[in-house]
Write an enzyme that holds these catalytic residues in place. Structure first.
Site, short mmCIF file in Angstrom:
data_model
loop_
_atom_site.label_atom_id
_atom_site.label_comp_id
_atom_site.label_asym_id
_atom_site.label_seq_id
_atom_site.Cartn_x
_atom_site.Cartn_y
_atom_site.Cartn_z
N CYS A 260 -14.84 2.07 -28.14
CA CYS A 260 -16.10 2.19 -28.23
C CYS A 260 -17.24 1.98 -26.82
O CYS A 260 -18.10 1.47 -26.51
CB CYS A 260 -17.51 1.38 -28.84
SG CYS A 260 -17.24 1.38 -30.59
N GLU B 3 4.81 -6.40 1.51
CA GLU B 3 3.97 -7.42 0.09
C GLU B 3 3.95 -5.49 -1.34
O GLU B 3 2.58 -6.46 -1.31
CB GLU B 3 2.79 -7.83 0.06
CG GLU B 3 3.32 -9.26 0.19
CD GLU B 3 2.00 -8.85 2.27
OE1 GLU B 3 3.22 -9.90 3.38
OE2 GLU B 3 1.54 -8.65 2.85
N GLY C 11 4.15 -3.64 -4.40
CA GLY C 11 3.48 -4.19 -5.82
C GLY C 11 3.98 -2.55 -6.61
O GLY C 11 5.04 -2.22 -7.05
N ARG C 12 2.64 -1.67 -6.38
CA ARG C 12 2.83 -0.55 -6.80
C ARG C 12 3.80 0.54 -6.82
O ARG C 12 4.94 0.77 -7.78
CB ARG C 12 1.42 0.58 -6.73
CG ARG C 12 1.19 1.16 -6.98
CD ARG C 12 0.12 2.46 -6.43
NE ARG C 12 -0.80 1.97 -6.05
CZ ARG C 12 -2.07 1.87 -7.59
NH1 ARG C 12 -1.94 2.32 -7.89
NH2 ARG C 12 -2.85 1.10 -6.45
N ARG D 130 -7.29 2.03 -15.49
CA ARG D 130 -6.74 1.95 -14.32
C ARG D 130 -8.15 3.76 -14.82
O ARG D 130 -8.84 4.11 -13.55
CB ARG D 130 -5.98 2.76 -13.82
CG ARG D 130 -4.55 1.30 -13.46
CD ARG D 130 -3.99 1.36 -12.85
NE ARG D 130 -4.28 2.11 -11.20
CZ ARG D 130 -3.95 3.56 -11.01
NH1 ARG D 130 -3.74 3.98 -11.68
NH2 ARG D 130 -3.92 3.37 -9.60
N GLY E 81 0.81 -1.20 -0.07
CA GLY E 81 0.19 -0.04 0.07
C GLY E 81 0.74 1.35 0.05
O GLY E 81 0.46 1.96 -0.08
#
Length: 428
Positions: A353, A284, A286-287, A323, A248
Site C-alpha cells: 500500500c 571490497e 559486492g555488487r 531498490r 564500486g
C-alpha cells in the site's frame, strides 16, 4: 548473454527457467506448504564473477562486501576463490562471516558507526583490519584495545573529496558525505596512530561510491592515498602496508542482445601496475559479484486495464525488493515464457500500500496473463538483504541453483516467525 529465449522459454546462464520454477515451486510446496515469490541464486555465476576479479587483478586481494548478499551459503562459495576474504559493517555480518568459515585474518571491519561491543568482538577475533572513519572512533578503538591488552590493526578511511558520477544515495567520497576522515583531519589521525601503542597502523582506505564505470576516480583516489602513504612515512615514521580502494565496480542492469557491458578491469590493472607497483591494492567488491547472480521469481496476480497500457500487479512488492522505490533503480523484467513476440505497455507494480511500490512504468513486455511468472533480474545485490516485513508481509525464501540441483538456503518466513519477537501472548 545471461538471458536468452529458446523456443519461447527463458534461459538464465544456461538454466531453463520454466523447468527450474516448476522444480522449485514443488520443493517449496512440499517442504513448507509455500506458493509465493522467492529469490533464486545461481552459484556457478556467483563464483564466476568472483573469479573474474581474481584473474583480472592478480596483484590484489578482495574482501567481499557481505552487505550486498549475506546468506551464509553464498559466503561459503567465496572460500573457494583465491585471495578472497570478507568485508563486514556490523557484528551480525561478522557473525555470518565466521559461520561461513572465514577466519579473523580474512576479515576487514568497515562502517561509520561501530559500537564498542562490535569493536571488542572484532578485537577478540583478531580481524585483519579496522577501516576507521573518524577521530572519535580511532580514540575508542585505542582505549578498548588497551583494556584488552591488544594492538588493534587499523587503516584510516579517508574522504578524498572525489565526485563519482552515480546516484546521490550511493556516492560516498565527497567531503559532505558521512563517510571517512576529512582531509584536514588526516594529520591528527596519523599523530594519534603514532602516539597510541595500542594501535597498529597499516595504511589507508577509501571508497568513493558505487556503480562506477570509469577508472579515473580510482586513479585519482589512489594518487591521494599514495601521497598520504608518503606523508605518513616522512612526517610520522609510519610505514604503509595496506591500501584499499573500496568497491564500486559497475554492473550493467540492462538486458542486451550482445555481450553485457563490463567494467574495464584490464585498464584498472594497468593503472595499478603503473602507479603502485610496490603496493598490494585491496578492494571490497559486492555488487559486481552478487547483482547478476540472483533473480526475484514472481507472478502476475492481477491485470488492470488503462487507456493505453495495463497495470500488472505482482505477488512481490517493495518490501521484497526496495531498490526501485529507494534509488529509482531499473531492473529488467522478463516473462518466463513468451506468449507471442508482440509488445504491450505495462506498469509493473507490487501489492504494498504505497504508490512507490512500482518496479517499472510504461515498460514494453510481451503480452501477460494473470498467473504468468516473471523474473526481476539482476536482483542478487541489495535485494533480499534489504527485505522487510512492511504490511506484515513475510520475508521470502531463497533458493540456490548449484549447477546440478536446487537447494533451499533460507526457508519462507512464517507468520509465527514474524510475531515471535512481539511477546503478544504475555500482555495482560
Amino acid at each position: 548473454m545471461l538471458f536468452e529465449y529458446v523456443d519461447r522459454e527463458l534461459y538464465y546462464e544456461g538454466l531453463n527457467v520454466v523447468h527450474a520454477i516448476d522444480k522449485m515451486r514443488n520443493i517449496l510446496k512440499k517442504q513448507f506448504n509455500y506458493e509465493g515469490p522467492f529469490y533464486l541464486y545461481h552459484a556457478p555465476l556467483f563464483q564466476k564473477r568472483a573469479e573474474i576479479l581474481s584473474r583480472e587483478l592478480p596483484s590484489s586481494r578482495f574482501y567481499y562486501s557481505v552487505k550486498s548478499l549475506s546468506n551464509v551459503h553464498m559466503l561459503k562459495l567465496l572460500l573457494k576463490v583465491e585471495r578472497f576474504g570478507a568485508d563486514v559493517v556490523s557484528f551480525g555480518e561478522l557473525y555470518r562471516a565466521f559461520k561461513a568459515g572465514f577466519r579473523g585474518e580474512q576479515i576487514v571491519f568497515a562502517g561509520v558507526g561501530k559500537s564498542s561491543a562490535e569493536i571488542e568482538a572484532a578485537l577478540e577475533n583478531n580481524i585483519h583490519c579496522f577501516h576507521v572513519e573518524s577521530l572519535s572512533e580511532l580514540e575508542r578503538i585505542a582505549c578498548l584495545a588497551t583494556k584488552k591488552k591488544k594492538q588493534a590493526p587499523i587503516a584510516l578511511r579517508v574522504n578524498p573529496d572525489v565526485m563519482a558520477k552515480t546516484h546521490r544515495h550511493i556516492t560516498t567520497g565527497r567531503d559532505q558525505d558521512k563517510f571517512g576522515i576529512s582531509r584536514h583531519e588526516v594529520d591528527e589521525a596519523l599523530s594519534m596512530c603514532k602516539k597510541k601503542e595500542s594501535l597498529r597502523f597499516m595504511g589507508f582506505h577509501a571508497h568513493i561510491g558505487s556503480q562506477l564505470w570509469s577508472v579515473r576516480p580510482y586513479i585519482k583516489t589512489l594518487r591521494y592515498l599514495l601521497e598520504l602513504a608518503q606523508k605518513a612515512q616522512e612526517n610520522f615514521g609510519l610505514g604503509t602496508s595496506y591500501l584499499s580502494l573500496g568497491g564500486g565496480f559497475a554492473v550493467d542492469y540492462a538486458i542486451k542482445k550482445t555481450k553485457e557491458r563490463e567494467f574495464p578491469l584490464a585498464k584498472l590493472r594497468k593503472a595499478l601496475e603503473h602507479l603502485s607497483p610496490s603496493y598490494e591494492v585491496n578492494f571490497e567488491p559486492g555488487r559486481f559479484i552478487s547483482a547478476l547472480s540472483g533473480v526475484l521469481v514472481t507472478k502476475v496476480e492481477y491485470l488492470k486495464g488503462k487507456k493505453n497500457y495495463q497495470i500488472a500487479v505482482l505477488d512481490s512488492g517493495m518490501n521484497d525488493l526496495i531498490r526501485p522505490a529507494l534509488y529509482t533503480a531499473s531492473h529488467p523484467i522478463l516473462p518466463v515464457a513468451l506468449r507471442s513476440h508482440k509488445k504491450m505497455r505495462y506498469d509493473v507494480v507490487g501489492p504494498v500500500c504505497e504508490t512507490a511500490d512500482t518496479f517499472a512504468r510504461k515498460v514494453n513486455l510481451n503480452p501477460l496473463q494473470e498467473g504468468d511468472f516473471l523474473i526481476i533480474a539482476h536482483a542478487g545485490a541489495y535485494g533480499s538483504v534489504m527485505g522487510s516485513n512492511y504490511n506484515s508481509r513475510p520475508l521470502l525464501p531463497e533458493i540456490l541453483y548449484t549447477g546440478e540441483d536446487f537447494e533451499v538456503i533460507r526457508r519462507p518466513q512464517t507468520y509465527e516467525d514474524m510475531l515471535a519477537l512481539e511477546l503478544y501472548d504475555q500482555v495482560t
